[in-house]
Motif scaffolding. Structure first.
Motif, mmCIF file in Angstrom:
data_model
loop_
_atom_site.group_PDB
_atom_site.id
_atom_site.type_symbol
_atom_site.label_atom_id
_atom_site.label_comp_id
_atom_site.label_asym_id
_atom_site.label_seq_id
_atom_site.Cartn_x
_atom_site.Cartn_y
_atom_site.Cartn_z
ATOM 1 N N THR B 302 0.816 -1.199 0.000
ATOM 2 C CA THR B 302 0.000 0.000 0.000
ATOM 3 C C THR B 302 0.856 1.257 0.000
ATOM 4 O O THR B 302 0.490 2.284 -0.563
ATOM 5 C CB THR B 302 -0.940 -0.014 1.222
ATOM 6 O OG1 THR B 302 -1.593 -1.267 1.249
ATOM 7 C CG2 THR B 302 -1.948 1.092 1.149
ATOM 8 N N PHE B 304 4.099 1.421 -1.289
ATOM 9 C CA PHE B 304 4.936 1.569 -2.482
ATOM 10 C C PHE B 304 4.156 1.626 -3.786
ATOM 11 O O PHE B 304 4.639 2.167 -4.758
ATOM 12 C CB PHE B 304 5.972 0.445 -2.529
ATOM 13 C CG PHE B 304 7.132 0.707 -1.638
ATOM 14 C CD1 PHE B 304 8.133 1.605 -2.027
ATOM 15 C CD2 PHE B 304 7.231 0.109 -0.398
ATOM 16 C CE1 PHE B 304 9.202 1.869 -1.199
ATOM 17 C CE2 PHE B 304 8.298 0.371 0.426
ATOM 18 C CZ PHE B 304 9.296 1.245 0.043
ATOM 19 N N ILE B 305 2.982 1.053 -3.816
ATOM 20 C CA ILE B 305 2.246 1.045 -5.083
ATOM 21 C C ILE B 305 1.954 2.465 -5.581
ATOM 22 O O ILE B 305 2.233 2.783 -6.749
ATOM 23 C CB ILE B 305 0.967 0.178 -4.959
ATOM 24 C CG1 ILE B 305 1.372 -1.306 -5.052
ATOM 25 C CG2 ILE B 305 -0.026 0.507 -6.065
ATOM 26 C CD1 ILE B 305 0.225 -2.268 -4.822
ATOM 27 N N PRO B 306 1.462 3.367 -4.727
ATOM 28 C CA PRO B 306 1.263 4.744 -5.238
ATOM 29 C C PRO B 306 2.572 5.429 -5.628
ATOM 30 O O PRO B 306 2.635 6.149 -6.625
ATOM 31 C CB PRO B 306 0.604 5.458 -4.051
ATOM 32 C CG PRO B 306 0.041 4.381 -3.206
ATOM 33 C CD PRO B 306 0.941 3.216 -3.374
ATOM 34 N N LEU B 307 3.642 5.154 -4.846
ATOM 35 C CA LEU B 307 4.928 5.773 -5.180
ATOM 36 C C LEU B 307 5.385 5.315 -6.562
ATOM 37 O O LEU B 307 5.818 6.115 -7.402
ATOM 38 C CB LEU B 307 5.991 5.397 -4.145
ATOM 39 C CG LEU B 307 5.692 5.728 -2.680
ATOM 40 C CD1 LEU B 307 6.950 5.545 -1.843
ATOM 41 C CD2 LEU B 307 5.164 7.150 -2.534
ATOM 42 N N SER B 308 5.307 4.004 -6.784
ATOM 43 C CA SER B 308 5.724 3.456 -8.075
ATOM 44 C C SER B 308 4.890 4.043 -9.201
ATOM 45 O O SER B 308 5.386 4.285 -10.309
ATOM 46 C CB SER B 308 5.560 1.931 -8.067
ATOM 47 O OG SER B 308 6.529 1.348 -7.244
ATOM 48 N N PHE B 309 3.616 4.275 -8.904
ATOM 49 C CA PHE B 309 2.769 4.875 -9.922
ATOM 50 C C PHE B 309 3.280 6.250 -10.327
ATOM 51 O O PHE B 309 3.385 6.592 -11.507
ATOM 52 C CB PHE B 309 1.333 4.971 -9.431
ATOM 53 C CG PHE B 309 0.485 5.861 -10.256
ATOM 54 C CD1 PHE B 309 0.180 5.529 -11.585
ATOM 55 C CD2 PHE B 309 0.007 7.062 -9.760
ATOM 56 C CE1 PHE B 309 -0.601 6.362 -12.361
ATOM 57 C CE2 PHE B 309 -0.766 7.903 -10.540
ATOM 58 C CZ PHE B 309 -1.071 7.558 -11.844
ATOM 59 N N ALA B 311 6.288 7.409 -9.976
ATOM 60 C CA ALA B 311 7.541 7.251 -10.717
ATOM 61 C C ALA B 311 7.261 6.867 -12.168
ATOM 62 O O ALA B 311 7.871 7.399 -13.109
ATOM 63 C CB ALA B 311 8.410 6.183 -10.041
ATOM 64 N N GLY B 312 6.314 5.935 -12.323
ATOM 65 C CA GLY B 312 5.953 5.501 -13.672
ATOM 66 C C GLY B 312 5.384 6.654 -14.480
ATOM 67 O O GLY B 312 5.669 6.808 -15.675
ATOM 68 N N SER B 333 8.288 16.036 -7.131
ATOM 69 C CA SER B 333 7.753 14.667 -7.161
ATOM 70 C C SER B 333 8.198 13.888 -5.923
ATOM 71 O O SER B 333 7.430 13.122 -5.327
ATOM 72 C CB SER B 333 8.183 13.944 -8.441
ATOM 73 O OG SER B 333 9.554 13.590 -8.387
ATOM 74 N N LEU B 334 9.477 14.081 -5.516
ATOM 75 C CA LEU B 334 9.942 13.415 -4.293
ATOM 76 C C LEU B 334 9.117 13.854 -3.089
ATOM 77 O O LEU B 334 8.740 13.046 -2.227
ATOM 78 C CB LEU B 334 11.422 13.716 -4.043
ATOM 79 C CG LEU B 334 12.408 13.052 -5.021
ATOM 80 C CD1 LEU B 334 13.851 13.379 -4.612
ATOM 81 C CD2 LEU B 334 12.210 11.538 -5.041
ATOM 82 N N MET B 337 5.820 12.143 -3.061
ATOM 83 C CA MET B 337 5.951 10.766 -2.567
ATOM 84 C C MET B 337 6.072 10.738 -1.049
ATOM 85 O O MET B 337 5.431 9.925 -0.369
ATOM 86 C CB MET B 337 7.185 10.098 -3.189
ATOM 87 C CG MET B 337 7.013 9.833 -4.684
ATOM 88 S SD MET B 337 8.539 9.183 -5.387
ATOM 89 C CE MET B 337 8.105 9.135 -7.122
#
Lengths: 354, 354, 354, 354, 354
Positions: B302, B304-309, B311-312, B333-334, B337
């Motif tokens: 929960t 990391f999934i939004p963070l990865s989004f 980043a993507g 952006s950092l 996150m």
């Protein structure tokens, strides 16, 4: 399905006492053999007639009349009328759904028992309907078929000094009941082997089908219990010293038999307890396997999700990302990832997941 | 497997009363010792003969005859015929599967009990078959082997003013039953230690094998119960004042023994309740561990999934993405996150998952 | 561990009737007090001797002899021989593991009960061993220690018109049993408070330790039950009108006491039912929490996984990807993501997960 | 909490027979009404005195004396002494925790019952304490408050040809017990409605609170059972023909009442079975919901994870990746993704997850 | 809802013995038929009157009076007064909630039974209220409606040599009870088919609705049990030889009936055991399905998560990433991914997940 009434109640419209064979094996004919015996002599006659048997009985000697094959109504009617057997007794004799019972009539005792055997391949209990009518000096046994379990009695009767030859007719019926109780115990032995196999399987590789095996074994035990429980009561009644046609000197034998039946019942209860324990083992193993599945998923996800995030982070296309220009930026990021893996591994070690 | 009938029913083809040792330890020979005693004297004789014992009994003095080793059929036959013991009694004496029982015969009382001991390493209950035949002035004990639990009786008999010496023969059989009941209680003590260990383990580090330990302990308790339950009934019958060969003045001792047996049975029920409680603890702990696994996965995913989004998102290659050109786009952006992580941590704190 | 036999069976090698204090509190000395009373007078003597008590009893007046401290074997032996008490009775008096019991002897009634109290902090039940010997005009009570619960009796005896002073000695023993039963009920009251607390906690914030609390309370209830159950039987026997030393006019009081014991037993069964209900609540709450965890994971994953896929899609480096060149490609993709989020939220709303 | 002893044992220090109202409603005063009736006449007097009632009783006519409000100790003492009621009876009359009971005294019968009513809003069972003392020609009822359930009796007594007027006083007490049993059955009706509602809810939208509702209903049923069970025993005793003050010709009525009580008990057992079935339904529905959650997560993850991987693959920055340069590389990759989705959907269709 | 009291307690305000039809089918009118029969003749009269029946009874011949339709209060009152039937009996006759019962009155026996039938489509048990009043030479049957199950009796009565014609009136009531017991057994047969279907479904495709089917079948079994259990007791009482109006020579028939009832009860217990086994099968299958769901998720996730990470790794935009420049970097990375897939597949094979 055990204990079904399917056959019986086609006869619902019939008046009570009407003879209709229910669930018994269809033999081609009803055959009547007899054995006359005392201390000195033993005469065996195959394929005799009802009238002949009647005469032998009236001679006062010990006679064992074996009626084999119960589907011939006319023959049963003849037996009933010649030996003066109550219509309801005859109805029970040819109804294989009738549970074990014991009844005293004016001139004879009547009991029904079940000879059980275990079909190991299919894990099912087969049941054979056995009826006994015992009078002053005769015993009539009604069998669906020629049961090999009773052959041993012929051998024992050949022995001139065997107890059967020396004692009254009730010792013969004791011997028959003894064989029937022993068959129950042998069957429990077979079930006990199935239980051991099942336990081993449950511990090593539990599968979805095991719960059905547990149910099947449980039903088999119920089946055996339904047969031995009333049998115990019957033997308990015969053990009392004041039963007609049962001589007091044989009551120790009946008491011994009673105890075997009690022991069989205890064993059944024991096995049922074990089966409910097996259910616990099975359910616990299912839970554990799910836990294992979850752990694998969690470990893999938890390790790679942060790594993927870092990779994604430096995959961003911002114009101004100083790290991207560093000489060793790539190696630093790899080192960071390695560090995360180490932390995770330590974390899972602490939780004893690895 | 407890309560198995394996040995017994090799003898299914045999007529009742045939002597076949079942499940008893094979001793090299059957030895017969006796002790003659009264207030003044106590004479002990090792390796006597059946005939000698018979003579001593006829002398009218108190005699304790110890038969040790039951696998010698000839010796058992001799004992049976000299002491006039019923064939079924002898059959029970050498059948170690026979459950505890009590029977009154014309010239003696017969009882069977089990001396239990606990093999702590293997967590199994060992059972030794003990038969007693008590007559007017004699007591015959049949043991599979020389059991050390009974040595204490020899010591007590040496005491000239000890109760055994002063009282009739039924006090000796009380003393033997007392030792047997005590052994059950000692065994329950050992099991209680196993229970304590198991409970501690279940609370601290429950494992998949615990459910099998629970089942094993349950079966041990059932085993003990099957031994003490009929023993209680036997003692209950002896306590009544009108039993032959049991003098009324000793009935208080039998009543005391009866209560110990009752107390042992209560303890067994208590332990069985505890075991089913342990099962609940175990299952609950399995559930909790799965819950913990799920929580770890959920928290990591929960966060990391939004963070990865994100980043993507900024890894997309659209020609026209104004944020990518901003001077501090990367830092913004950092920051975004970091903000998401904070929100998530607060969310999990509120749910008390962290 | 409740119901353990630890102490007792150090004495396994001892002949029956040997006095060994078991589990009783070690008081420095055994003290003997007595109270002589009738309608007019009440005389109390502290630290008397056994011989003095004997004389008072022979005077025919009502005497209550209090023996406090049971670890002095010599004193117990003296009491036993002077008052002519059976060796097995004395053994029970100093064995705190002995369960409540009632026995009629030729010259006295003997009963044992347990005075229970609840250590609320540790949630454990403490048990005090109380023995009563009631003769024609005397009552001897054996206590491990000076129990404050019985002080109230001294006050009541001071009241010249109190029922104790006006009635026979069996009313005194009724009063003592009444206090003992009341203590059970008070203890159940305390347990009921623990139950209420536990229920509230289970509903609001169930934790892994609750299942152990449930087990602990269950064991406490079993402990109380094991004490009150035989007590009920004892009182039930005394209630019958034909018991020696119990006057018919007091039987209403015993019947009243009997009903209190029955009510306590019903309450215990009630509480045990509640505890098994608590187990259901707990297990259900564990399941629900896992469900909640799963939902959070599912919602977050399900929303972001498609978004991340879209981001990944436009992060591909194909030379020919027309969307990348569109002026508003980026904004279109953001709009698509927003649309997906909306769909997901609606989907979860429909499932009532949000 | 049901069955709590809270109030009672403030009185632990009091001698037995001391009057302390326990748990009864505090009415301002104790009022005494009476009704004298026979076939011809019926005279009702409100707010009478104990002495007046006494005189009426001695006149030999049928009298129903209603004592309403039990918290006035002095009034109760007066009633006790004038009507010669045992101290323990009075204690029970004013102790609302006393369970239903029946006792025969020399000059009267005494019984206690509970008039139950259901507070549907709170789903709680309210209990009202009713005591009856029935003598030769009088019936004294003790109520905490003026209960509307009994008003119907006044109407029936007005009917000159009603059975109450024509029969002896025991028919009046039968009528009262009949109303009390009817109240239990009405209450079970209300609970049955709650059960139906709960079942519907469990099937349609089970929630975490349902398990507490199940527990609450279970406790209510236990409460009713604890009231009707002893009531059934009481009526069973009165049904026997040899009870003092109960005329044989009314025993059919008592037997009828007995059967209603039995039917109520059967209904309770039935409902308890249903509740444990509801628990199974609830737990199964929780499992199913978790399964649904898992399926959603699995479907979404399983479809998008491979897609994201492909997107990530072509997002790699290798210098030499031929596919990236293809004209239709992008469209090929989209086609591949579509193919994967199709395979997945077919896979889930086969598993019947979609 | 089975066993509801809804209708009955509208009558709570009514004095006992008031006639109010409860739950019985409303037929337009109450019709009275009778059959007079002996060995020689059989005369049937439809739509007779109560007075006419009375006269026939007084003639001393065997009469079967059939009252059909119970909702006409006036007719019932007339029947009650002419045949001198107790008010409470009449109340039971028209109260279809009344459970089966048996009562002896001075001039007749009264029994109530339930004729059950199974609505297979809705899986519900329908119950028809049957009351019998048997006197010296007459039998009155009260039915709600003309039940086809009893038509068979008319046929049997036509047979001049049938047992009914040859025997006393109690054989007729035996025949009726026999039909009623047979209906229970037929119903159990139908339920057994439902059980077989359910078992097959549970093994092949268990669904959320199955648990409600299990509950429904369980309730049906309880319903049958509540009907046959008291019926067995009734027949058990009639079997005893000293019951008025039941001739000893028919007691064998009643004993036979008794055994059928016992067998039905055993079958019910058997089926209930099977149902609780089905619950275990169902819950286990739910667990297994969840496990399957988890495995799919875990396999897909675990395989693709590392692959995606590698793809993400080489999607990073660091300026200095030597691998990106390698000629075959892309192919090396593909090979690495393939290797990871292989390792994973082997890992899952080892766990027997694939």
């Amino acid at each position: 399905m055990n204990g079904s009434f399917d056959d019986k109640y086609d006869m619902i419209g019939q008046p009570p006492g009407t003879l209709t064979p229910i669930g018994v094996k269809v033999a081609k004919e009803t055959r009547i053999h007899y054995v006359v015996y005392d201390k000195e002599t033993k005469i065996e006659k195959k394929d005799s007639t009802v009238q002949e048997c009647k005469k032998i009985i009236e001679s006062g000697k010990n006679v064992w009349i074996k009626v084999i094959g119960l589907s011939n109504i006319d023959a049963m009617h003849e037996i009933g009328s010649v030996f003066d057997i109550h219509a309801l007794v005859l109805e029970d004799v040819i109804n294989s759904n009738q549970r074990p019972k014991y009844e005293e009539y004016d001139t004879y005792l009547f009991f029904i028992a079940k000879l059980l055997s275990y079909d190991k391949a299919a894990s099912t209990v087969d049941s054979s309907h056995v009826s006994l009518i015992m009078g002053e000096n005769y015993l009539i046994t009604f069998l669906e078929d020629n049961l090999p379990e009773f052959f041993i009695l012929d051998q024992r009767m050949d022995n001139k000094n065997g107890k059967i030859r020396l004692k009254t007719i009730d010792f013969l019926s004791y011997s028959i009941l003894d064989i029937i109780v022993d068959c129950h115990i042998l069957l429990l032995n077979d079930i006990s082997e199935d239980l051991e196999e099942l336990e081993e399987k449950l511990v090593q590789s539990p599968g979805n089908e095991d719960i059905q095996i547990i149910q099947k074994l449980k039903r088999n035990l119920i089946h055996v219990r339904k047969s031995i429980w009333p049998l115990r009561e019957i033997v308990g009644k015969l053990e009392k010293e004041d039963v007609k046609y049962v001589s007091g000197q044989n009551s120790h034998y009946y008491r011994d038999l009673y105890e075997h039946a009690v022991q069989a019942l205890e064993t059944i209860d024991n096995y049922r307890d074990m089966l409910s324990g097996f259910l616990d083992i099975y359910l616990s193993s299912v839970s554990n396997r799910m836990n294992e599945t979850m752990k694998v998923l969690t470990i893999i996800s938890t390790i790679f999700i942060p790594l993927s995030f870092i990779a994604g982070l430096y995959g961003m296309n911002f114009a101004n990302m100083p790290e991207l220009g560093w000489d060793h930026g790539y190696h630093y990021s790899l080192a960071l990832m390695a560090a995360i893996v180490c932390v995770m591994v330590i974390f899972f070690r602490n939780r004893q997941w690895l």
